[in-house]
Structures are given as C-alpha cells and as structure tokens.
Design an enzyme around this catalytic site. Structure first.
Site, PDB file in Angstrom:
ATOM      1  N   GLY A 267       0.759  -1.243   0.000  1.00 34.77           N
ATOM      2  CA  GLY A 267       0.000   0.000   0.000  1.00 34.77           C
ATOM      3  C   GLY A 267       0.786   1.287   0.000  1.00 34.77           C
ATOM      4  O   GLY A 267       0.206   2.358  -0.198  1.00 34.77           O
ATOM      5  N   GLY A 311       3.646  -3.629  -3.916  1.00 33.32           N
ATOM      6  CA  GLY A 311       3.478  -3.845  -5.356  1.00 33.32           C
ATOM      7  C   GLY A 311       3.894  -2.583  -6.080  1.00 33.32           C
ATOM      8  O   GLY A 311       4.996  -2.481  -6.618  1.00 33.32           O
ATOM      9  N   TYR A 353      -9.270   5.548 -12.571  1.00 32.15           N
ATOM     10  CA  TYR A 353      -9.145   6.187 -11.243  1.00 32.15           C
ATOM     11  C   TYR A 353      -8.892   7.688 -11.332  1.00 32.15           C
ATOM     12  O   TYR A 353      -8.498   8.299 -10.347  1.00 32.15           O
ATOM     13  CB  TYR A 353      -7.950   5.598 -10.470  1.00 32.15           C
ATOM     14  CG  TYR A 353      -7.831   4.109 -10.388  1.00 32.15           C
ATOM     15  CD1 TYR A 353      -8.767   3.351  -9.666  1.00 32.15           C
ATOM     16  CD2 TYR A 353      -6.756   3.452 -10.965  1.00 32.15           C
ATOM     17  CE1 TYR A 353      -8.621   1.976  -9.556  1.00 32.15           C
ATOM     18  CE2 TYR A 353      -6.603   2.079 -10.851  1.00 32.15           C
ATOM     19  CZ  TYR A 353      -7.548   1.353 -10.147  1.00 32.15           C
ATOM     20  OH  TYR A 353      -7.388  -0.006 -10.033  1.00 32.15           O
ATOM     21  N   CYS A 380     -11.642   4.762 -28.930  1.00 32.56           N
ATOM     22  CA  CYS A 380     -12.941   5.364 -29.187  1.00 32.56           C
ATOM     23  C   CYS A 380     -13.689   5.649 -27.888  1.00 32.56           C
ATOM     24  O   CYS A 380     -14.735   5.062 -27.628  1.00 32.56           O
ATOM     25  CB  CYS A 380     -13.764   4.463 -30.095  1.00 32.56           C
ATOM     26  SG  CYS A 380     -12.964   4.280 -31.676  1.00 32.56           S
ATOM     27  N   TYR A 409       0.778  -1.461 -12.583  1.00 26.06           N
ATOM     28  CA  TYR A 409      -0.638  -1.353 -12.968  1.00 26.06           C
ATOM     29  C   TYR A 409      -0.823  -0.689 -14.331  1.00 26.06           C
ATOM     30  O   TYR A 409      -1.794   0.025 -14.556  1.00 26.06           O
ATOM     31  CB  TYR A 409      -1.454  -0.639 -11.869  1.00 26.06           C
ATOM     32  CG  TYR A 409      -1.310  -1.305 -10.514  1.00 26.06           C
ATOM     33  CD1 TYR A 409      -1.690  -2.624 -10.338  1.00 26.06           C
ATOM     34  CD2 TYR A 409      -0.755  -0.633  -9.424  1.00 26.06           C
ATOM     35  CE1 TYR A 409      -1.536  -3.257  -9.115  1.00 26.06           C
ATOM     36  CE2 TYR A 409      -0.599  -1.261  -8.191  1.00 26.06           C
ATOM     37  CZ  TYR A 409      -0.986  -2.578  -8.040  1.00 26.06           C
ATOM     38  OH  TYR A 409      -0.838  -3.196  -6.828  1.00 26.06           O
TER      39      TYR A 409
HETATM   40  C1  LIG Z   1      -2.745  -5.045  -4.361  1.00 29.85           C
HETATM   41  C2  LIG Z   1      -2.290  -5.751  -3.154  1.00 29.85           C
HETATM   42  C3  LIG Z   1      -1.017  -5.509  -2.654  1.00 29.85           C
HETATM   43  C4  LIG Z   1      -0.080  -4.484  -3.229  1.00 29.85           C
HETATM   44  O1  LIG Z   1      -0.551  -3.202  -3.068  1.00 29.85           O
HETATM   45  P1  LIG Z   1       0.363  -1.968  -3.526  1.00 29.85           P
HETATM   46  O2  LIG Z   1      -0.475  -0.795  -3.203  1.00 29.85           O
HETATM   47  O3  LIG Z   1       0.589  -2.119  -4.973  1.00 29.85           O
HETATM   48  O4  LIG Z   1       1.592  -2.019  -2.720  1.00 29.85           O
HETATM   49  C5  LIG Z   1      -0.596  -6.250  -1.563  1.00 29.85           C
HETATM   50  N1  LIG Z   1      -1.405  -7.182  -0.997  1.00 29.85           N
HETATM   51  C6  LIG Z   1      -2.634  -7.432  -1.457  1.00 29.85           C
HETATM   52  C7  LIG Z   1      -3.453  -8.456  -0.809  1.00 29.85           C
HETATM   53  C8  LIG Z   1      -3.128  -6.729  -2.535  1.00 29.85           C
HETATM   54  O5  LIG Z   1      -4.358  -6.971  -2.986  1.00 29.85           O
END
Ligand SMILES: *Cc1c(COP(=O)(O)O)cnc(C)c1O
Length: 459
Positions: A267, A311, A353, A380, A409
């Site tokens: 996150g 991520g 978003y 389009c 992403y």
């Molecule tokens: C999407 C997700 C992450 C990664 O989130 P980021 O914001 O990209 O760091 C980690 N754990 C779970 C369960 C997720 O769904």
C-alpha cells in the site's frame, strides 16, 4: 527533503536514491550531451526507434534498488525474521519475478497465470502466497502442489481445501485474511481494509474461524494477513493495523495454531506528480516494524516473521512509457488535443481512477512550454485522456513523449480494447536494452477467434 523533491522535474538528477518511490523518474534518468533523456544508460528516443511505440521501458537498477530498500529496512528495524513479498499483480512478468527472486524477495499471486509466471521466473513456491476472494480449484491445487501458502479469504476457500487436500497428504499451509476495520484516504476502488470490503473475513468472525480450523488434518494455519489499501501516503493506518493484528495473533496462538507469519500487506504510495509526497520506504517499514514489535511486546508474544507485500512502490517508478505523437486537433478558444499512439489500452489508470501522471518530450525535456493541451489516446472513448491541461512545447508528429511512473498497474492492467495490440516491454541497464515482452501483432489478436462453420458460407 520534502521541499527539495516537491519542485522536482523528471530529468533532474537530484533525487532520493534510497527510496525510488519518492522520485518522479527512474534513478538512472539523466540527460545526454544534447539534453535528451536517458534511462538505464539508453537514449529513450533510440529505444522508441529500435523497438517501436508505444513501448514500456523498465529500469533494472530502480527495481533492484527498491527491493533492497525494503529488505534492508526490514533487517534494520525489525528484530525478528522478515520477508518482503512482491505483489506481482503490479507487473506480472518472467523478468520482474526473476529480479524479485534474485533479490531474495517472496511473491504474491492471485491467479494460475500469476503463479505460473512466478514459477517460471524462478520464484520458489515456499516464498509465495496465493491471494484471491474467489479462487478456483485449479488455482488452489497449483498452489498446494508447489508449497505456496494459501491466503484463506472466506468459507468457500476452506470448503474447497477440505475437499481438495488428499487424505493423508501434507496439510495446506494457510494464512487467514481478515478485514481490520481501518480506513485510509485513497481511491474508493483501491481501499480494502474498511469493513465493507469484498476481501477477507469480517473481524467479528475471526474467532469462530480460528476455532473451526483447530485439529483439521488438512490445514496448518501459519499466518495472518490484512491489507488496508493502495497508494497510501499516511503512516497511521499502518501503525493502527499492528495492534489489531497482534490481538489476532494472540488469539490464534492461544487456540494452538502455529502462527509464525504476520503479513501486513502493501500500500505504500509513490510520487506520480510533483505535489505527491509519499513517505520513504524506510519510514514506512520503520513504522510497521516498530508498531508490530511494540504490540507483540505488550501482549508478551514471541515476535512473528514480518511479511509485507509492496506492489506499486516496488516497480512503478522504474517504468517509463514511450509514445509517438500523431494527429492534433485545435478547437479555437476551446482546447488543443494532441494524440499519441496508445492510451487507455496500455494505461487504463487515468480513465479508471482519474490518475495523474508526469510526462515530457524525450528529446526536448528542457524546452519551455508553448501551449496547454490534452494528451489523448487513440481509443474510441472521449475519456481516453492520458494527461489533461498539460503545458507542452509545440509538438510535431513523430515526437516521442515519455510518461513516467508507469511500471505498476499499466502492462498488468492493459487490454486489447479496439483490438489494439499490447506494447512491447524492454529492460534497460548500463546502456543495454533487452526485450522482455514481445509486441503483440494484430494477427495474435485473432488467435482465439473462431468462426463457427455455419457462419462461413457466403450469402
Ligand atoms: C494489491 C495488493 C497488494 C499491493 O498493493 P500496492 O499498493 O501495490 O503495494 C498487496 N497485498 C494485497 C493483498 C493486494 O491486494
């Protein structure tokens, strides 16, 4: 530090090398002797010429730098064992799986496709977890048979596993996901920790699920998991999460479950535009590590292994997308549209978003702005706008635009809308560039189309 980076331009070389998520551009970004943009020692306009556009470029040094930042910060600030796990949905590929594996990270997957990609990229199953709020039997078995820990999200997972694990076979390693009831400020679609979420068990049900799992021969509960959302700049929600998870850990252990792992999710946000001000990786890890350590001490709990699942912050800043400018439309007194050769199919985040990005011209990054335009895609949809109200030098058809922070992403959320083939992806390092995803061709898009016999006869 905040001040210095707030005025940052992507080509400026003063940047936070210890925490790449704080920069607009990859750590290797610089200008050549003619003031043209280079990343990973490669001239961006050369890459566009050589591989075509749109093109995803990934800077290896930035990815490795973030992997090490997480690993080192965990080692430094958490007194127990730890493992950063790459949330592969951000950019699922053999290449990034292989880099994460070689940097000693684990990996989280959400589907058979992500599992297979990680295995073939060299990621050991024991370092992986399988997520998902609706896993199918194929996914559960693929994980079970490869020693991947399964993050149990709901009763359906438990029912399927009870049936799928062979009698007398090794128990499935499970991690229990629950909603911690913590809100944070991010887009509604990427919040996951508040109570009204499709992910995980309701916290009120935690005790009954933990009791339900006691003595089940097919299950070995080794971890607890919660994830509160994505692109988060605040640290408090992560601090609050530690106490909630430590309570759950105490309860699980008191019922006899051998819980070793506490997985606090991902996150941490990144800087997409100059005004974004995310914490550093080290600040984030320190808050999490200190809070988990304190919460466990307060409850006299032996420290668990601490897992986190970055991520976006691991790969976003490493990515740059190159587009070629094509047509333009000026509506006098209203607006100018400059169209590039990609759009919402290779980067669906703006239309999904309302996400913001930073861009500049690859060969004229220092040129002063001469007009304000909407940089639009070729799809389009009127909403297919990559950047709104963008000050830009006057562009010619063929100019290369570099859009920054597209390593997460983008490729992984891309589509073939309008039957547009997906871009190629190259990895750059020390002046070399290598293809890691081939460009799709229009023919590829017909591979799965079938015209049933009775439609084939011409009238
Ligand atoms: C999407 C997700 C992450 C990664 O989130 P980021 O914001 O990209 O760091 C980690 N754990 C779970 C369960 C997720 O769904």
């Amino acid at each position: 530090m905040t001040q210095a980076f707030a005025s940052q331009k992507p080509y400026e070389t003063e940047r936070d090398t210890a925490s790449p998520n704080r920069n607009l551009a990859p750590v290797t970004t610089c200008l050549d002797e003619r003031d043209r943009l280079m990343v990973g020692g490669c001239l961006l306009s050369d890459l566009a010429q050589r591989y075509g556009t749109p093109l995803y470029v990934l800077d290896e040094d930035t990815v490795r730098g973030t992997c090490r930042a997480y690993r080192d910060a965990l080692k430094q600030h958490y007194p127990g064992p730890s493992l950063p796990i790459y949330a592969s949905k951000a950019n699922s590929s053999l290449l990034v799986s292989s880099i994460a594996a070689s940097e000693g990270l684990g990996l989280d997957a959400v589907s058979a496709g992500e599992l297979l990609t990680a295995f073939q990229g060299g990621m050991p199953g024991e370092r992986m977890v399988l997520h998902g709020n609706n896993k199918n039997d194929e996914e559960l078995l693929l994980a079970y048979n490869n020693d991947v820990t399964i993050v149990v999200d709901n009763q359906h997972d438990l029912e399927r596993l009870a049936e799928l694990v062979p009698a007398g076979g090794a128990p499935a390693r499970l991690m229990l996901r629950f909603t911690p009831g913590i809100e944070c400020h991010t887009h509604e679609y990427i919040q996951t920790g508040h109570l009204d979420s499709k992910f995980g068990f309701d916290p009120d049900l935690l005790e009954s699920v933990l009791r339900q799992l006691v003595g089940k021969p097919w299950a070995k509960l080794t971890g607890l998991h919660a994830h509160i959302g994505s692109q988060i700049f605040e640290l408090e929600p992560h601090r609050d999460l530690a106490a909630v998870m430590a309570d759950a850990l105490k309860l699980a252990r008191s019922l006899g479950h051998p819980v070793e792992d506490l997985n606090v999710g991902g996150g941490l946000g990144i800087r997409y535009v100059a005004s974004d001000d995310p914490p550093t990786i080290e600040q984030w890890v320190k808050v999490v590590a200190d809070a988990v350590t304190a919460a466990c001490r307060d409850r006299q709990l032996e420290l668990p292994r601490l897992l986190c699942e970055p991520g976006r912050s691991l790969v976003a800043t490493a990515g740059v997308t190159l587009y070629a400018v094509g047509s333009r439309k000026t509506i006098p007194g209203v607006r100018t549209y400059v169209a590039i050769d990609g759009g919402m199919s290779d980067n669906p985040r703006p239309i999904t978003y309302q996400s913001l990005y930073t861009c500049c011209l690859a060969d004229r990054p220092l040129a002063p702005a001469e007009e304000t335009v909407n940089l639009v895609g070729k799809h389009c949809e009127s909403g297919d706008v990559l950047l709104k109200d963008l000050p830009l030098p006057t562009t010619q058809s063929g100019d290369i635009v570099a859009v920054f922070a597209t390593g997460a992403y983008n490729a992984s959320m891309s589509s073939n809308y309008n039957r547009i083939p997906r871009p190629a992806a190259v990895v750059v390092q020390s002046g070399s560039s290598e293809l890691f995803q081939k460009r799709e061709q229009p023919d590829d898009l017909l591979r799965y189309d079938v015209l049933p016999e009775r439609f084939r006869a011409l009238p």
